[in-house]
Design a protein around this motif. Structure first.
Motif, PDB file in Angstrom:
ATOM      1  N   ILE A 182       0.851  -1.196   0.000  1.00  0.00           N
ATOM      2  CA  ILE A 182       0.000   0.000   0.000  1.00  0.00           C
ATOM      3  C   ILE A 182       0.883   1.241   0.000  1.00  0.00           C
ATOM      4  O   ILE A 182       0.613   2.207  -0.697  1.00  0.00           O
ATOM      5  N   ASP A 225       3.450   0.628  -4.171  1.00  0.00           N
ATOM      6  CA  ASP A 225       2.953  -0.447  -5.027  1.00  0.00           C
ATOM      7  C   ASP A 225       4.002  -0.821  -6.069  1.00  0.00           C
ATOM      8  O   ASP A 225       4.781   0.012  -6.513  1.00  0.00           O
ATOM      9  N   ARG A 235      -6.576  -2.606  -2.703  1.00  0.00           N
ATOM     10  CA  ARG A 235      -6.115  -1.451  -1.918  1.00  0.00           C
ATOM     11  C   ARG A 235      -7.244  -0.785  -1.120  1.00  0.00           C
ATOM     12  O   ARG A 235      -7.111  -0.544   0.071  1.00  0.00           O
ATOM     13  N   ASP A 287      -7.427  -0.635   2.918  1.00  0.00           N
ATOM     14  CA  ASP A 287      -7.486   0.683   3.572  1.00  0.00           C
ATOM     15  C   ASP A 287      -8.711   0.780   4.481  1.00  0.00           C
ATOM     16  O   ASP A 287      -8.613   1.207   5.631  1.00  0.00           O
TER      17      ASP A 287
END
Length: 166
Positions: free
Chosen positions: A87, A90, A137, A141
C-alpha cells in the motif's frame, strides 16, 4: 445483565477473524462451554464461522467473504506487513519486499504465495522483473481504518511465522 452469548457476539464483532483460543482467553470460558455457546451463535446466524486448514475464524455475519480473506491476512504479522508495504509503495520486487518486512526470503515467499493465491496481490512483469501489486487497496485501507487501534494486530506474533515456515 448481558448474557454469555451476547458477550461472545460482541467480542467477535469487535475482533473480526478471531480464533477459538483467543476467544477462550478473552472470555475466560472453558473449551466445552465456549464450544456450546459458539455453536448456538453459529446455528442462530449471529456469527459466521470460516473453517480452514488448522484454523477456525469467527466473524460478524455482516462481513463479506472478500473482507474475511483480507482480515485473515491482516491478522497475521507477515501478510499484514506485506500488504501494508504494497500500500505504501505499489509494484515492489521480491527482494524489496524481503527488505521491507524484515523477514527471511523463505518466510516472505510462503506468505506472498498465500496472498497471491487469495487474490489480494498480483504479479506483473515490468522490465523483465516480477513485481507485486496490491489488488484490493481500497478494501485493505477500509478494513485497517475500521479496526484501529489494532484489533487486527493484537493477536499476532512471530510464533505463527515460525510454525508456518516448516
Amino acid at each position: 445483565m448481558i448474557d454469555r452469548s451476547q458477550k461472545l457476539q460482541e467480542l467477535i464483532d469487535d475482533n473480526p477473524g478471531i480464533q477459538f483460543r483467543e476467544i477462550m482467553r478473552s472470555s475466560g470460558l472453558k473449551n466445552g462451554v465456549l464450544s456450546h455457546y459458539l455453536k448456538k451463535l453459529e446455528d442462530g446466524g449471529l456469527v459466521k464461522v470460516m473453517r480452514g486448514p488448522r484454523q477456525v475464524r469467527f466473524y460478524s455475519p455482516n462481513i463479506s467473504e472478500e473482507e474475511s480473506i483480507v482480515i485473515k491476512a491482516l491478522r497475521k504479522e507477515t501478510p499484514r506487513a506485506l500488504l501494508l508495504a504494497l500500500i505504501k509503495e505499489d509494484g515492489l520486487e521480491f527482494t524489496e519486499l524481503v527488505k521491507e518486512v524484515k523477514k527471511s526470503p523463505s518466510t516472505v515467499s510462503l506468505y506472498l504465495s498465500q496472498i497471491v493465491a487469495d487474490e489480494l496481490v498480483e504479479t506483473k512483469m515490468v522490465d523483465l522483473k516480477k513485481r507485486y501489486h496490491i489488488k484490493v487497496r481500497e478494501l485493505v485501507d477500509k478494513l485497517v481504518e475500521e479496526h484501529r487501534p489494532g484489533s487486527l494486530e493484537k493477536s499476532t506474533s512471530g510464533f505463527e511465522d515460525i510454525i508456518n515456515s516448516f
